[in-house]
Write an enzyme that holds these catalytic residues in place. Structure first.
Site: not given
Ligand code: DGL
Length: 246
Positions: A2-3, A65, A143, A175, A177
């Site tokens: 993931d990011s 992600c 984050e 997302c 996150h």
């Molecule tokens: N967790 C990510 C997603 O599912 C990335 C969010 C990001 O880095 O902007 O899209």
């Protein structure tokens, strides 16, 4: 991958179904957020990360992600032989469950613009009204570990309130996150008089898909060396902290 730490919300579901595998989690947090970055940029990051996974002997890569899936999964599937499992915003279960006929989608700008999401949306738009919002600032909150409190509530409210006002009774978390903000999302919804709204997370379905992929490959489940290795392109303190909470 993931990011950042968001993919751990998917990993949590994967590990419930496959508790005895050897996992390598990669948080590309030196390049986070992915949400507003170009598809080309994300594709380049994913090539580097995939090469890293291959060097570690990975058998399957999970893009935990949505934004990376939207930007890169098609080209990765063309360029590599290893299977990739990606995220799919949970529009279908939300559309099947809605009583108001309106579903809300919270995701990054990259995911909402991606052809994968637009195709899924197109399949359901005749049956339900779909309203969307970018979770502006959500990824940064997670984050930095600020998943509750006044700042988190104000940020969440700005994106959630317009969806609720339009009648959404199911909110897709598009997302990875965002599940870390679930308590705050529920609190803000209740404060706005919508305590009965349901949040829909695709992570359990993605974990099931991974099991299917492994079965289709005839992989023997259970590793002789089960466990998890954590890697980050930036600082790894938050990753370790979130992982410890799982
Ligand atoms: N967790 C990510 C997603 O599912 C990335 C969010 C990001 O880095 O902007 O899209």
């Amino acid at each position: 991958m993931d990011s950042g730490v968001g993919g751990l919300s998917v990993f949590r579901e994967i590990r419930k179904l496959l508790p005895s595998e050897h996992y390598i989690y990669y948080a590309d947090n030196a390049h986070c957020p992915y949400g507003e970055k170009s598809p080309e940029y994300i594709q380049e990051r994913l090539r580097e990360i995939t090469d890293f996974f291959l060097s570690k002997g990975a058998e399957v890569v999970v893009l935990a992600c949505n934004t990376a899936t939207a930007a890169a999964i098609e080209c990765l599937r063309k360029e590599y032989e290893i299977p990739f499992v990606g995220m799919e915003p949970a529009v279908k279960p939300a559309a099947l469950g809605t009583e108001t006929g309106v579903i809300g989608v919270l995701a990054t700008a990259g995911t909402l613009k991606g052809s994968k999401y637009l195709n899924t949306k197109g399949r359901f738009e005749d049956h339900v009204k779909i309203v969307e919002r970018v979770g502006q600032g959500f990824v940064e909150l997670v984050e930095s570990g600020k998943t509750s409190g006044p700042e988190a509530e104000a940020t969440v409210k700005a994106a959630l309130e317009p969806l609720l006002e339009q009648g959404a009774d199911r909110i897709v978390l598009g997302c990875t996150h965002y599940p870390f903000l679930l308590e705050t999302l529920r609190k803000v919804a209740a404060d706005l008089g919508h305590g009965d709204v349901q949040f829909v997370d695709p992570a359990p379905a993605v974990a099931k898909r991974l099991v299917q992929v492994l079965e289709e490959r005839g992989s023997s489940l259970g590793d002789s060396n089960p466990g998890t290795e954590l890697f980050a392109s930036g600082q790894d303190a938050k990753l370790k902290e979130f992982y410890a909470r799982l």
